[in-house]
Design an enzyme around this catalytic site. Structure first.
Site, PDB file in Angstrom:
ATOM      1  NE  ARG A   1     -22.482  -2.761 -20.419  1.00  0.00           N
ATOM      2  CZ  ARG A   1     -22.225  -3.921 -21.029  1.00  0.00           C
ATOM      3  NH1 ARG A   1     -20.983  -4.319 -21.200  1.00  0.00           N
ATOM      4  NH2 ARG A   1     -23.208  -4.668 -21.464  1.00  0.00           N
TER       5      ARG A   1
ATOM      6  CG  ASP B   1      -2.015  -1.040   1.122  1.00  0.00           C
ATOM      7  OD1 ASP B   1      -2.312  -1.462  -0.007  1.00  0.00           O
ATOM      8  OD2 ASP B   1      -2.557  -1.438   2.168  1.00  0.00           O
TER       9      ASP B   1
ATOM     10  NE  ARG C   1     -22.296  -5.455 -17.100  1.00  0.00           N
ATOM     11  CZ  ARG C   1     -23.503  -4.892 -17.158  1.00  0.00           C
ATOM     12  NH1 ARG C   1     -23.847  -3.958 -16.283  1.00  0.00           N
ATOM     13  NH2 ARG C   1     -24.360  -5.271 -18.086  1.00  0.00           N
TER      14      ARG C   1
ATOM     15  CD  GLU D   1      -8.611  -3.380   0.224  1.00  0.00           C
ATOM     16  OE1 GLU D   1      -9.272  -4.423   0.274  1.00  0.00           O
ATOM     17  OE2 GLU D   1      -7.362  -3.360   0.324  1.00  0.00           O
TER      18      GLU D   1
END
EC number: 2.7.1.90
Lengths: 345, 345, 345, 345
Positions: free
Chosen positions: D166, D131, D269, D225
């Site tokens: 998209r 990270d 998506r 995340e």
């Protein structure tokens, strides 16, 4: 004076990331400072001949991952052209260009420094060299991509070298500085890395080759195109005399492979990566660096900080006088070269 | 006779996928047929000199993605060695080896065919050639990997060629067949593809180069190492005479770049990929093909179907007589070459 | 009737190689047959609504290595639109289009078959499906690229799985056919490959996982998005009932990882590659196949061979009736699935 | 005391480059200082339980390009184990280990700092975190590889996003720091980058998405995340409550895609790269950095400079007190985040 219309040019050998710089300059310049832009084609040839292309947001869409330069490049030097400076001044005036951002290496930036310092043409520089040999910046964009490509090639050579117990010689870019050879050679696990900064001994190379074979592995030798032997005759490719007074008939890679075969009796093969090292999509690192160079270059223009060049120091982008930055080639420090020597053989 | 212990060898130039074949043979042979295996080192040198290594499940763990061959390779030909066949028979007997799986190209398989057909040594063949020039199989493994590497290199060259409006010449593998040049040249969008099957006209190449520049793009020329000009003097690298009676001083790539420069006045640069094309991890396609070859080769052994070679036909693996498969080189069909000619220029 | 102006459209999900097909069609059509072209945007929506774009040599320059489709795509079905066929006929007449080349999967080609066979609109088809599940062709383009991407991901997972002795579950594309899972799983050295064609037993998966750990390696499980357990409750993501009458709250990959953790007590992690598998530059294999499909499709138009689709058989491009080709899904043969089962565990 | 035998361990999540560090340590330690080495398995579990493996030159051959760690890893913390420190001391004594090199992140190094500073166990640290969130070093190895993988994935998503117009959402690693999202998002040309350091507004994201569609391009949203919305309910995956007091049922990527669909009416998506980002072969940059960390760590041992950690500053490797280096998480500077904001929308 506040700049309202800015010219951009790219000079010298192309390298991955040039388009990312241009995009960074234009996106921030248009969106945050409401500047207009014009592109000059083919390095200094553009402002010399008044060859311009429009450069707005639409022109820079989708160019981030593309190698090369949408502005074209050349090695034209206005100081070697008749009335070069005057013609540049006239063309800048005609296009109502208030400042120039020049993206290039030692030569291109050297011109920018003189135009800025001696002739009052407001220039900001962005350093570019695939060879990473510009002092004043930790890294130049394009270098990481080149190292990645060379490393991947070396990775591939290990298995074929070992299946046949052959020597594989890889010639990489680097005429005056061995950075690509050093980084890719270390990353690729080479058993010898030969750089222009230090004349190599073919005998040493042969002894590393032999010692590697003794450990039941096959050796990989990485050699910068500008590396020179201290023993043995290396003759120049173009028929001219090299500094030993010899005519070189082949690249150093092929020459070295033959010498190794002759002296050790082992088969050797050569790969010459050539321009593959400087083409194609830039690595993520180079896109990051090039984009930030672009963003900071337009800030320098806005600050009226001309005659300066953006540079990487650690993780920061700083500004340094162009003249200072281009005065000295950044070559491989002998201590660093010694550090990696532990992996030879 | 039912085979219980099987020998495996890999001969000729290595190519990505050899280890996948070996793994497929051993995994299925051990798990499904309870065979034992022994590896012979360095192609036919192994059975000739009785140089064997253990070959069980542990030996093939983790080798699927690795290029090269864990068994080593060589070009040793037992028919050129004194008492070659007798020594092989003795060593097979000594190791209690009932059958041989030989993975190799024309030469290695040619030996297997004779040993099987004339001397009663039970051999099954697995075809291997980076050049894809073995008839009787749609593709050989390693070829897809080589094409992928060459295509990636060509992709990279487009942007640098265009930034400087230079010609880029890429020399790829293919001494007798132009498959790598044809596939990578088409996939890479080359403007000329030169193959050994058809002598090329330097004038045609130069006219394609010129026409490409007229459309404001820079040309890429892909040339197989075995391609030959019909006009112009190509002198052989090793100093020997070529079929024209000329001495070649350089590879065809470098020679062609110089000719293009001379005739068109445009700068040209050369990349010689060399062994990078045959090293490193195999593509997914090659791992799939090589693994299935291995699984089917061991089935042929179990069926006692000796003197046969596995081959790809569409999506099926079939068996063909080795002797037949190696009797004719698979070269590029002139109709197929004409088909891609629409992209030249 | 001889066609002089041809329409091209791409329908259904995009996949790498569509642009290569378009380029092949246009280059050969213009240069060899002097055809004109027009592109219809977004699949069948284009001819339905008369949405056209010019399609000449300049439009197809540089698109070979680019993923996606320059014509856009959609799942519009003219048979579900009011006066769909009549509107298409009118728009083709208005644009003076003599024939249509339709590049698409089962749905898009199914429409083309009916338009050609029942309504006299001259159509030629080019098969496209990332999933490789069209019968009548050995492979479809895009599939090799997807397999390559999934394989590279699996390659990367091995080392991290082993460092922590965890299970890694990779969910790949494939709603009705397990080709991507099968090829990438085999190429990546997976320890279990689960496909929609055969309900899997979670207990079997857990026993393969356990056996892999016993050999001191960490297991990789590849699961097609459409794979279904025969034991255990898999609830559908969208809240609808699956064929077991269960509501699925998560993708099969994540569900399976949790089941494995619960039953074996081993940590498991999931990767869902998603659209990464269908985007970006096509592999060399796919560029070769797609380009040849384009070249042969335009030949079919010239021959007036309508209602046909180009297809790959071995290394040849052939023509087959579209209606026949789209009548049956090509799923994984149980024998082939059994063949790779030797690597499970 | 002069160290003669040195222990090495790797703790915490694995990341590409660990093996390069180990190889650097051992090659220099053996060849230049004649040290002996022993590896402790699975982080602090090794010295706690006396689980050792031999670690000489043969053990480190060929590991440079391999991801993961040959020593295994774990999150074991000796301060949470009964008599943890005493057991470590006993096992070091039993193995006659004079010093420890600990390669790990905040937790692993935090233990090393305390063992060194409070308990007199001579430790040298090498920082490791995928990270990049360790202060005191410009970069940690593994980070560049992760950024490269994420960037390549984003590159691929552009063409498929545009073919169908998209939104593509990519969830990348980064629980507490957004470095991977920031670098890969910028390098990949994302239209929104969401990081844990700054709560994001779903409305802002939707307005960027909409503005991107207006320019006829399809948007890519990169989300770490650990990023959190300031508007909207994000419910935690594991059923626990998040800091808003909500239960999260899905990852932030999937949640965000659904919110975007709901609010903008555009299809979205999701791709969740997961552990693919931390596995596999390290980039050339990471191999260079990791190798140099290894070379300098063994120098620190030779100098008796314990309680220190090696770190990158610009292009130099320096030493800093471990305790200081691990006291503060290095998060993304708001000014830097603002700098890249120019590319949103």
């Amino acid at each position: 004076m506040e700049a309202r219309k800015i010219g951009v040019l790219t000079g010298g050998g192309d390298c991955p990331g040039l388009n990312a710089v241009i995009r960074g300059i234009v996106r921030k310049g248009v969106q945050e400072y409401a500047y207009e832009f014009v592109g000059f084609r083919d390095g200094w040839r553009g402002p010399l001949e008044g060859d311009v292309v429009p450069l707005g947001i639409p022109a820079v869409r989708g160019i981030l991952p593309r190698g090369g330069t949408i502005l074209g490049s050349s090695r034209t030097n206005p100081f070697k052209e008749e009335h070069g400076v005057r013609r540049i001044k006239e063309n800048l005036a005609k296009e109502e260009v208030d400042a120039l951002i020049t993206i290039g290496g030692e030569d291109t930036l050297g011109v920018a420094a003189r135009l800025s310092d001696e002739f009052g043409i407001p220039c900001v520089g962005v350093p570019k060299t695939i060879d990473n040999d510009l002092s004043a910046t930790d890294y130049t964009f394009g270098f990481d991509t080149a190292v990645g490509i060379a490393t991947e090639a070396i990775d591939r050579l290990h298995t074929t070298a070992e299946s046949h117990m052959r020597v594989l010689v890889v010639e990489v870019m680097g005429r005056h500085a061995g950075w690509i050879a050093l980084h890719s050679g270390l990353a690729g696990g080479a058993n010898a890395i030969l750089i222009p900064e230090q004349r190599f001994s073919v005998d040493d190379v042969c002894s590393w080759v032999t010692s590697r074979f003794k450990a039941s592995y096959a050796p990989i030798v990485v050699v910068a195109e500008g590396a020179m032997p201290k023993d043995g005759e290396l003759v120049l490719k173009d028929g001219s005399l090299d500094s030993f007074g010899h005519v070189r008939l082949s690249g150093v890679g092929e020459w070295l492979a033959k010498e190794i075969e002759r002296r050790t009796g082992k088969e050797a093969r050569t790969t010459v990566l050539g321009h593959v090292q400087r083409g194609g999509t830039p690595s993520a690192f180079d896109r990051w660096l090039a984009t930030r160079f672009g963003l900071h270059a337009i800030d320098a223009v806005r600050d009226g900080d001309f005659g300066k060049m953006v540079a990487l120091r650690g993780t920061d982008i700083v500004r340094v006088p162009i003249a200072e930055a281009t005065s000295r080639l950044k070559t491989v420090d002998p201590a660093l070269y010694a550090e990696v020597g532990v992996f030879f053989g």
